[in-house]
Design a protein around this motif. Structure first.
Motif, PDB file in Angstrom:
ATOM      1  N   LEU A 107      53.163   4.425  45.127  1.00 16.04           N
ATOM      2  CA  LEU A 107      54.116   5.293  45.821  1.00 16.04           C
ATOM      3  C   LEU A 107      55.183   5.821  44.866  1.00 16.04           C
ATOM      4  O   LEU A 107      55.543   7.004  44.914  1.00 16.04           O
ATOM      5  N   THR A 108      55.695   4.943  44.005  1.00 10.91           N
ATOM      6  CA  THR A 108      56.739   5.395  43.073  1.00 10.91           C
ATOM      7  C   THR A 108      56.179   6.376  42.050  1.00 10.91           C
ATOM      8  O   THR A 108      56.892   7.271  41.586  1.00 10.91           O
ATOM      9  N   GLN A 109      54.896   6.233  41.700  1.00 10.03           N
ATOM     10  CA  GLN A 109      54.280   7.204  40.788  1.00 10.03           C
ATOM     11  C   GLN A 109      54.211   8.590  41.418  1.00 10.03           C
ATOM     12  O   GLN A 109      54.154   9.602  40.718  1.00 10.03           O
ATOM     13  N   ARG A 110      54.212   8.628  42.776  1.00  7.65           N
ATOM     14  CA  ARG A 110      54.219   9.913  43.480  1.00  7.65           C
ATOM     15  C   ARG A 110      55.647  10.413  43.709  1.00  7.65           C
ATOM     16  O   ARG A 110      55.854  11.424  44.381  1.00  7.65           O
ATOM     17  N   LYS A 118      60.062  10.163  51.498  1.00 11.81           N
ATOM     18  CA  LYS A 118      60.761  10.374  50.222  1.00 11.81           C
ATOM     19  C   LYS A 118      61.453   9.074  49.808  1.00 11.81           C
ATOM     20  O   LYS A 118      61.551   8.756  48.624  1.00 11.81           O
ATOM     21  N   VAL A 119      61.978   8.375  50.835  1.00 10.73           N
ATOM     22  CA  VAL A 119      62.662   7.096  50.615  1.00 10.73           C
ATOM     23  C   VAL A 119      62.041   6.084  51.568  1.00 10.73           C
ATOM     24  O   VAL A 119      61.911   6.349  52.767  1.00 10.73           O
ATOM     25  N   LEU A 120      61.652   4.931  51.029  1.00 10.20           N
ATOM     26  CA  LEU A 120      61.060   3.889  51.866  1.00 10.20           C
ATOM     27  C   LEU A 120      61.875   2.604  51.723  1.00 10.20           C
ATOM     28  O   LEU A 120      61.978   2.039  50.640  1.00 10.20           O
ATOM     29  N   LYS A 155      51.987   2.281  58.650  1.00 10.76           N
ATOM     30  CA  LYS A 155      52.667   3.177  59.587  1.00 10.76           C
ATOM     31  C   LYS A 155      53.692   4.056  58.874  1.00 10.76           C
ATOM     32  O   LYS A 155      53.772   5.268  59.120  1.00 10.76           O
ATOM     33  N   TRP A 156      54.447   3.446  57.952  1.00 13.36           N
ATOM     34  CA  TRP A 156      55.503   4.207  57.280  1.00 13.36           C
ATOM     35  C   TRP A 156      54.996   4.940  56.049  1.00 13.36           C
ATOM     36  O   TRP A 156      55.511   6.013  55.704  1.00 13.36           O
ATOM     37  N   VAL A 157      53.980   4.395  55.392  1.00 13.40           N
ATOM     38  CA  VAL A 157      53.367   5.124  54.280  1.00 13.40           C
ATOM     39  C   VAL A 157      52.780   6.431  54.805  1.00 13.40           C
ATOM     40  O   VAL A 157      52.794   7.465  54.130  1.00 13.40           O
ATOM     41  N   GLY A 158      52.303   6.383  56.058  1.00 10.60           N
ATOM     42  CA  GLY A 158      51.666   7.544  56.667  1.00 10.60           C
ATOM     43  C   GLY A 158      52.568   8.739  56.885  1.00 10.60           C
ATOM     44  O   GLY A 158      52.079   9.861  57.051  1.00 10.60           O
ATOM     45  N   ILE A 159      53.885   8.559  56.888  1.00 12.22           N
ATOM     46  CA  ILE A 159      54.783   9.715  57.090  1.00 12.22           C
ATOM     47  C   ILE A 159      55.074  10.431  55.767  1.00 12.22           C
ATOM     48  O   ILE A 159      55.816  11.409  55.752  1.00 12.22           O
ATOM     49  N   ALA A 160      54.457   9.926  54.667  1.00 12.43           N
ATOM     50  CA  ALA A 160      54.720  10.479  53.323  1.00 12.43           C
ATOM     51  C   ALA A 160      56.219  10.501  53.048  1.00 12.43           C
ATOM     52  O   ALA A 160      56.830  11.567  52.868  1.00 12.43           O
TER      53      ALA A 160
END
Length: 493
Positions: free
Chosen positions: A439-442, A413-415, A406-411
């Protein structure tokens, strides 16, 4: 109590969950039940306690074929199930939760309040727990609620206690106390079925282990006759290399920073920063204020003072939607009440924070939504027949994957990830860790709160330790050890 479950089959519609499972529990033993999320462990125990009816098979208790009509009858017969998803009534007091359905009354039907308070205090003392009995259970932390459930089970004259992920929300101190309680119960002849994904615990306190995979029994062995690697191999059906993937972060600029954050009586003067591509770990004892800091940053709770900076700009976050608009996601520690809407489908839960992007003119773009959800289901290997499956019917680990998706889907900046692998099996943990690396690589910055010290040490580039609402120390990856973290977490230098 001796229990023998033979050739157990169970299907929910077209979904075959158990196929010929065998399980035995001896008197006074601690028996581990392990398997990946969705392997059928909880379903098997729900059949034992009468929550579900088996389609085929037999259950023998002390040599007599037995079938319970519901969990209450099982409990009256001496079998108690402490579920992973806690059975807490939030608006009732701690005392009321402990004795619900089992109230002590005098001959006139009046509650024997003093007797119940005395019994409750005795159990809490055994567990080294200090929770006010008149406090609303919903105001207790997840860890405290877990201890209430354990105390509730111990208040019954249980001969068998099934514990499903009992330490998931507990501190190291609480875990050690629980182990002492389990050892004492074992000496009294009480049997424990211990469902956990924490391998170290299994090898510390259990006598035997049964491994399940895809609804089948793979093997049962005495603990001294097996090994960590063998259990993992049988659980996942393949070799699993290192528990934590190698991290080679390419850190960017500071993307997020907080200065002098304070909330009266909860935390004060909190300062920390995180760079793009970085994972910072937050460690500390239960009740130290780790989660409360994250909730305030995300706008769930108010701040008394302090500053939040994003991309070099001072920002104001008073509500969660403001945090989301800034590109901040928050995977909460309490997936059941805060992370998911259990009656909604996987699709509805996954797209909830991203609805605007799928309905730019007020109309849902169903094709894009479907492709988006199917991509996330595949990427996080969510075990489900269809994206329209109700989230409440998924295993705990698969529910956690939906929260993360759900949260990965919002792309973001900070998770912010609060206990990201709680209740998740060893194979799925590895998948989550690899996703965090991806995610951190992005360039995503990750703030991870975890009660598992190996996880903090294995995945963090830097570590902040919280003690009584204050940052008691910051450690670089290369200088961090369990001993140093625990020293800072308990107020040492």
């Amino acid at each position: 109590m001796e229990i023998s479950m033979r050739n157990i089959h169970k299907a929910f519609g077209a979904n075959q969950v158990l196929t010929g499972v065998n399980f035995e529990l001896h008197n006074g033993e601690v028996h581990a039940l392990m398997g990946e999320n969705g392997a059928g462990k909880s379903t098997l125990m729900n059949i034992l306690t009468g929550l579900h009816k088996m389609d085929q098979g037999s259950i023998m208790i002390d040599g007599k074929e037995t079938s319970f009509s519901n969990p209450k009858v099982a409990e009256e017969s001496g079998i108690t199930f402490i579920h992973q998803e806690l059975n807490i009534w939030p608006d009732m007091t701690v005392l009321e939760n402990l004795f619900i359905g089992k109230e002590r009354k005098n001959a006139f039907g009046f509650l024997k309040m003093q007797e119940m308070k005395t019994l409750a205090k005795e159990q809490f003392e055994k567990l080294s727990v200090s929770i006010p009995l008149d406090k609303e259970a919903g105001q207790c932390s997840v860890g405290q609620q877990q201890m209430i459930e354990i105390a509730k089970a111990l208040l019954t004259d249980a001969k068998v206690i099934i514990m499903d992920e009992p330490t998931a929300a507990l501190t190291e101190r609480e875990i050690q106390k629980l182990f002492e309680v389990i050892a004492a119960l074992k000496k009294e002849g009480v049997s424990i079925v211990y469902i956990s994904h924490r391998m170290e615990e299994i090898f510390t306190i259990c006598d035997r282990i049964t491994v399940m995979r895809d609804g089948k029994t793979v093997d049962t062995k005495k603990i001294p006759e097996t090994s960590f690697d063998e259990v993992v191999r049988k659980m996942v059906g393949r070799e699993l290399t290192e528990r934590y993937p190698e991290r080679n972060p390419a850190l960017g600029k500071t993307i997020f920073e907080v200065k002098n954050l304070s909330r009266s009586g909860v935390f004060e003067n909190v300062d920390f920063s995180v760079k793009s591509g970085e994972i910072i770990g937050f460690s500390g004892l239960m009740g130290s204020g780790r989660t409360e800091i994250m909730r305030a940053i995300f706008g769930l709770d108010s701040l008394d003072s302090g500053e939040i900076w994003m991309d070099g700009n001072k920002v104001s976050i008073k509500k969660p939607h403001q945090a989301i608009n800034l590109g901040i996601g928050f995977i909460t520690e309490d997936r059941k009440d805060e992370g998911l809407i259990l009656d909604f489908s996987i699709t509805e839960n996954m797209v909830l924070p991203s609805l605007k992007s799928f309905a730019p003119k007020g109309f849902m773009q169903e094709k894009s939504e479907r492709e988006f959800v199917n991509m996330l289901i595949k990427r996080l290997t969510v075990k489900t027949e269809t994206a329209s499956t109700r989230v409440g019917s998924l295993s705990g680990g698969n529910q956690q994957k939906v929260v993360i998706a759900k949260w990965v889907g919002i792309a973001p900046k900070v998770l912010i990830m609060d206990e990201p692998t709680r209740g998740v099996d060893v194979g799925a943990k590895r998948e989550i860790y690899e996703l965090m690396n991806e995610l951190t690589q992005r360039g995503v910055a990750i703030i991870m709160v975890s009660s598992e010290l190996p996880e903090i040490l294995g995945m963090s580039d830097r570590i902040y330790v919280v003690h009584e609402g204050k940052i008691s120390g910051e450690l670089k990856k290369e200088e961090a050890t369990q001993e140093r973290i625990m020293t800072l977490a308990t107020g040492g230098q």
